[in-house]
Design a protein around this motif. Structure first.
Motif, short mmCIF file in Angstrom:
data_model
loop_
_atom_site.label_atom_id
_atom_site.label_comp_id
_atom_site.label_asym_id
_atom_site.label_seq_id
_atom_site.Cartn_x
_atom_site.Cartn_y
_atom_site.Cartn_z
N PRO A 17 0.85 -1.20 0.03
CA PRO A 17 -0.04 0.14 -0.01
C PRO A 17 0.84 1.21 -0.03
N SER A 18 1.78 1.35 0.50
CA SER A 18 3.00 2.64 0.55
C SER A 18 3.58 2.61 -0.80
N ARG A 19 3.89 1.58 -1.31
CA ARG A 19 4.49 1.65 -2.82
C ARG A 19 3.32 2.28 -3.84
N LEU A 20 2.10 1.63 -3.61
CA LEU A 20 1.19 2.41 -4.52
C LEU A 20 0.91 3.78 -4.11
N ALA A 21 0.91 4.24 -2.89
CA ALA A 21 0.59 5.56 -2.38
C ALA A 21 1.73 6.38 -2.82
N LEU A 22 2.89 5.91 -2.71
CA LEU A 22 4.04 6.71 -3.10
C LEU A 22 3.92 6.87 -4.82
N LEU A 23 3.51 6.04 -5.63
CA LEU A 23 3.55 6.00 -7.10
C LEU A 23 2.45 6.91 -7.36
N ARG A 24 1.07 6.85 -6.75
CA ARG A 24 0.13 8.03 -6.67
C ARG A 24 0.45 9.34 -6.80
#
Length: 399
Positions: A17-24
């Motif tokens: 979830p942190s990877r995806l949030a950083l990508l967003r």
């Protein structure tokens, strides 16, 4: 560049979830890589301790993985690639990258059915998995399965026998065959369909990987079929994830006294579709995929194999052991947990199950976020689900 995707996907300690949030927030892994600490800490939905992990700028692991993929004939599909299935991209926690071996079908255009079940299956379960998967494939569906021992392997064999496409989603590197006796099956699936994993080459089939990969199987599919599942089974996690993702769930009924059929029978009792043949599932999707699906009426008649058990000798009843003290709950750090997960753990009790509706009201969190947080907590072994969608926590939060 692809190496930045692999760098982000494999950063030690960074949760998906942190990877995806950083990508967003940043738009690309390369922008994340070159961001400074202050910029990283501004990313929404990323705990500060997680954001600081992105300050690790070591690319050696990414370079090694890319070299391994080239040597082994694997390619990498990122969540921003056009070939990445939109169906999977839309789930709560999609994998950032997929390692691919074989030919990826256009999954968004396929009536894909995830066929799963217990490893400790009966002859009846093997026969059902093979037969129903053969019927699904012969009727135009794509069979998605985990290639584990038992029901998963039987499902892959049945679909291949019908000349169908199989998508095998594994819990380790694509070059690490598990179980070892499935080497030929891996090759057959790669030739007739595709092997997928979110884990890079050389990754062992760690026990924790399998519940996590279940979300990919259900996420790629329009429906999930549970063949045999005891009361506690990874297949039931797949069923729950499928429901949370808006997929249909079907189950094969079994004898009411059979431990491996408890989960399936309960699913049917609670509203899952009863599947006695492949078309019991696919008829519900014929209007959605009119050019793909047709009843397979030319398969030979089939009689399921009976389950045979060896009679056990009578034994004298042994005295019941004294009740042992319950072990202390393990402690987990708040860093790496989302605010929703922390709030739920504060509400949950270790011994008194709480229903989801009560959790939503007490924690003051929207239902969708509660469901997503519970899923990740269960995958991480922090909560346990009981009958009636009730939960207990299995950990203590560190102060």
């Amino acid at each position: 560049m692809l190496k930045y995707w692999v760098w982000l996907a494999e950063l030690p300690g960074l949760k998906n979830p942190s990877r995806l949030a950083l990508l967003r927030h940043f738009g690309s892994p390369e922008d994340i890589f070159f961001a400074d600490r202050e910029e990283l800490l501004l990313a929404e939905d990323v705990p500060p301790a997680q954001a600081e992990l992105a300050l690790n700028r070591d690319l050696s692991a990414a370079d090694r993985i890319l070299a391994d993929c080239q040597r082994l004939g694997q390619r990498i599909l990122t969540i921003q690639d056009a070939e990445y299935p939109q169906r999977l991209r839309n789930i709560f926690d999609p994998p950032l990258v997929l390692y691919v071996r074989g030919r990826m079908p256009a999954m968004d255009e396929e009536a894909a059915v995830a066929v799963v079940g217990t490893r400790e299956c009966t002859p009846y379960g093997v026969a059902c998995a093979e037969r129903l998967s053969q019927e699904l494939a012969a009727s135009g569906a794509v069979v998605v399965t985990g290639l584990a021992r038992g029901v998963d392997s039987a499902a892959a064999r049945g679909a291949l026998r019908a000349g169908g496409i199989v998508v095998g989603v594994v819990g380790g590197g694509l070059d690490v065959i598990y179980p070892p006796e499935n080497r030929d099956l891996y090759e057959d699936v790669a030739a007739a369909g595709v092997l997928l994993s979110e884990y890079p080459p050389g990754s062992p089939p760690d026990k924790a990987h399998f519940p996590v990969r279940n979300r990919i199987m259900s996420g790629l599919s329009v429906a999930a079929l549970i063949v045999e599942a005891p009361e506690r089974s990874g297949a039931l996690i797949t069923a729950r994830l499928a429901l949370e993702q808006g997929r249909e769930v079907y189950a094969v009924p079994g004898p009411i006294g059979a431990p491996v059929s408890v989960g399936c029978n309960r699913l049917i009792r609670d509203g899952a579709g009863l599947a006695a043949e492949g078309w019991d599932i696919l008829r519900d999707f014929q209007e959605r995929f009119p050019e793909k699906l047709r009843p397979a009426g030319d398969l030979p008649a089939w009689t399921p194999l009976p389950t045979r058990r060896r009679a056990e000798p009578r034994r004298r009843p042994e005295p019941e052991p004294e009740e042992e003290p319950k072990p202390a709950l393990r402690t987990v750090s708040r860093s790496g947990l989302t605010d929703d997960q922390i709030a739920l753990l504060r509400v949950l009790e270790p011994e008194s199950p709480i229903q989801v509706d009560d959790l939503i009201e007490t924690a003051g969190i929207p239902a969708r976020r509660v469901s997503s947080a519970l899923t990740m907590l269960e995958i991480d072994g922090c909560v346990k689900q009981h009958d009636g969608k009730r939960y207990t926590r299995t950990v203590e939060l560190s102060e």
